[in-house]
Design a protein around this motif. Structure first.
Motif, mmCIF file in Angstrom:
data_model
loop_
_atom_site.group_PDB
_atom_site.id
_atom_site.type_symbol
_atom_site.label_atom_id
_atom_site.label_comp_id
_atom_site.label_asym_id
_atom_site.label_seq_id
_atom_site.Cartn_x
_atom_site.Cartn_y
_atom_site.Cartn_z
ATOM 1 N N GLN A 54 3.230 -25.572 27.048
ATOM 2 C CA GLN A 54 3.930 -24.739 26.082
ATOM 3 C C GLN A 54 2.988 -23.891 25.219
ATOM 4 O O GLN A 54 3.420 -22.920 24.604
ATOM 5 N N ASN A 55 1.726 -24.258 25.167
ATOM 6 C CA ASN A 55 0.761 -23.542 24.305
ATOM 7 C C ASN A 55 0.253 -22.308 25.038
ATOM 8 O O ASN A 55 -0.875 -22.256 25.540
ATOM 9 N N ILE A 56 1.105 -21.296 25.102
ATOM 10 C CA ILE A 56 0.828 -20.108 25.899
ATOM 11 C C ILE A 56 0.540 -18.912 24.994
ATOM 12 O O ILE A 56 0.740 -18.966 23.778
ATOM 13 N N ARG A 57 0.087 -17.817 25.616
ATOM 14 C CA ARG A 57 -0.093 -16.528 24.926
ATOM 15 C C ARG A 57 0.968 -15.557 25.437
ATOM 16 O O ARG A 57 1.185 -15.437 26.636
ATOM 17 N N THR A 69 9.960 -9.648 18.960
ATOM 18 C CA THR A 69 8.823 -10.484 18.564
ATOM 19 C C THR A 69 9.286 -11.708 17.791
ATOM 20 O O THR A 69 8.799 -12.825 18.016
ATOM 21 N N GLU A 70 10.224 -11.501 16.892
ATOM 22 C CA GLU A 70 10.737 -12.617 16.096
ATOM 23 C C GLU A 70 11.393 -13.662 16.994
ATOM 24 O O GLU A 70 11.184 -14.869 16.821
ATOM 25 N N LEU A 75 11.617 -18.849 19.591
ATOM 26 C CA LEU A 75 12.009 -19.533 20.822
ATOM 27 C C LEU A 75 10.847 -20.235 21.509
ATOM 28 O O LEU A 75 11.060 -21.042 22.413
ATOM 29 N N ASN A 76 9.629 -19.911 21.085
ATOM 30 C CA ASN A 76 8.428 -20.500 21.698
ATOM 31 C C ASN A 76 7.495 -20.987 20.586
ATOM 32 O O ASN A 76 6.468 -20.370 20.301
ATOM 33 N N PRO A 77 7.846 -22.102 19.936
ATOM 34 C CA PRO A 77 7.149 -22.511 18.711
ATOM 35 C C PRO A 77 5.687 -22.906 18.893
ATOM 36 O O PRO A 77 4.967 -23.006 17.907
ATOM 37 N N ALA A 107 1.576 -14.756 14.731
ATOM 38 C CA ALA A 107 1.757 -13.408 15.260
ATOM 39 C C ALA A 107 0.605 -12.500 14.852
ATOM 40 O O ALA A 107 0.071 -12.602 13.758
ATOM 41 N N ALA A 108 0.229 -11.624 15.769
ATOM 42 C CA ALA A 108 -0.742 -10.568 15.487
ATOM 43 C C ALA A 108 -0.110 -9.240 15.875
ATOM 44 O O ALA A 108 0.418 -9.105 16.989
ATOM 45 N N PHE A 109 -0.125 -8.269 14.965
ATOM 46 C CA PHE A 109 0.481 -6.968 15.215
ATOM 47 C C PHE A 109 -0.619 -5.911 15.289
ATOM 48 O O PHE A 109 -1.488 -5.842 14.407
ATOM 49 N N GLU A 110 -0.547 -5.090 16.352
ATOM 50 C CA GLU A 110 -1.575 -4.069 16.573
ATOM 51 C C GLU A 110 -0.906 -2.728 16.866
ATOM 52 O O GLU A 110 0.025 -2.652 17.685
#
Length: 404
Positions: A54-57, A69-70, A75-77, A107-110
């Motif tokens: 579950q620890n995905i990117r 994004t939200e 949905l993927n905590p 979250a990272a926003f670019e």
């Protein structure tokens, strides 16, 4: 002809003017779900089984105001999510959205173009690109750039527009542009011209009827109207051109994520001879036949691509199914009621036996984890009934040990 840089600047200007989607900000988690944005359900759809980790990117490629994004974050905590967009205005909304609902720490926003995604470090297990590629100057270049960032064993969810179901939209886009003349690029003026056109057209006009019957509810907001009718860049697809886009990615086509639309039987099932003739066509010829017979439904295409190695699990063998570990699908609305919505928001009425079995599947999220064989025996479920739950997307399966 505009350069890719000019197109990108025009698109960014539109979304700076009208941040999209215009969903309101909230301090609460987003309502409902989209199973295509849930790693477990999306991966299960593509491969037949629940993913091992579950620890995905996740990359949200073209996040807009951060609605997708939200959802991806909630949905993927356990996932890390990177979201990119051209528009500084929409990114500001996206950041605030994630902050207010309490998930901004993952979250990272670019501010970044799809074409420049190589600048991001690492690879991604899940890439989500909804309503973006068709707004670029070069969708093939865009999909190739994103494909290079997909990790081995990763999946890529894409949504692009369909030409046949958006035929009237294309005509209205051109009509508005003609009336705007040298004011093209003034998006507020474009919305005003479009609103006036629809008000002036006779009620029986085909463009007005399609807007009234299909789109007017969502187009009540100027942001949605602008995105649909005054967008500076749009490329719509048919099955042949969609196939070219997919082939250019170098990835494997895993299937449309709205498979019921692509069942020919819903259109010609009353004539077995036609169904038999169509069975001789290859996969993409059948898709083309379906869109030709039902053009109004083809407003968009949503599908998954993948990069090998991707496992495939066939649950048709009884021995394999009996050994599987079943879990409750996380994208169900109304559970634990006997009447609920499945992951596609279809109403499901459960029998007492099915409800008891699903309750045991929910308990399987904790140790000890019991197999289909054990739970089916305890709740008097046949394998046909278990497969029915699987077909209705009520359970997810993990491979078990057939020797147990």
């Amino acid at each position: 002809m505009q350069s890719p840089q000019d197109v990108s600047a025009a698109v960014a200007k539109l979304y700076d003017t009208y941040p999209f989607p215009p969903d309101p900000l909230s301090d609460d988690p987003p309502p409902g779900y989209n199973w295509r944005w849930n790693w477990n359900t999306a991966y299960s759809f593509c491969t037949g089984q629940k993913p091992a980790r579950q620890n995905i990117r996740i990359l949200d490629a073209g996040c807009g105001s951060g609605v997708s994004t939200e959802y991806l974050l909630h949905l993927n905590p356990q996932a890390e999510v990177v979201a990119i967009d051209l528009s500084a205005g929409t990114l500001a909304v996206a950041r605030e959205r994630a902050q207010r609902s309490g998930v901004a720490d993952r979250a990272a926003f670019e501010q970044l173009s799809l074409f420049d995604v190589a600048q991001l470090p690492g690879e991604f297990d899940l890439i989500n690109s909804v309503g973006v590629l068709h707004h670029t100057a070069d969708p093939i270049r865009g999909i190739q750039a994103l494909a290079k960032k997909l990790a081995p064993g990763g999946i890529f969810h894409i949504f692009v527009y369909g030409a046949l179901g958006r035929w009237e939209i294309g005509l209205m886009q051109e009509a508005i542009a003609l009336l705007q003349g040298d004011r093209r690029g003034d998006y507020r003026n474009g919305v005003s011209v479009g609103r006036q056109l629809f008000a002036a057209l006779p009620d029986q006009n085909r463009l007005k009827k399609r807007e009234t019957e299909r789109w007017s509810l969502e187009n009540h907001r100027d942001e949605c109207f602008a995105d649909m009718y005054v967008h500076p860049q749009e490329i719509d697809y048919t099955i042949p051109t969609l196939r070219e886009l997919i082939q250019a990615s170098g990835l494997e086509f895993l299937g449309f994520s709205n498979p019921k639309i692509w069942q020919l039987e819903r259109l010609v099932g009353s004539n077995p001879d036609l169904v038999e003739q169509a069975a001789r066509l290859d996969e993409w010829e059948r898709y083309r036949l379906i869109e030709l017979l039902d053009p109004e439904s083809m407003t968009h295409y949503e599908f998954f691509l993948g990069r090998s190695p991707l496992p495939r699990t066939d649950w048709s063998e009884d021995k394999t199914l009996l050994a599987a570990i079943p879990e409750l699908n996380p994208c169900l609305d109304g559970w634990p009621s006997h009447c609920l919505f499945n992951s596609d928001y279809q109403i499901i009425n459960l029998s007492e036996t099915e409800h008891a079995f699903l309750s045991a599947c929910e308990a399987n999220l904790q140790d000890p984890r019991r197999s289909v064989a054990q739970l089916a025996s305890e709740h008097a479920m046949t394998l046909e009934e278990v497969r029915s739950l699987l077909e209705r997307q009520l359970v997810l399966l993990s491979a078990g040990d057939p020797q147990m």
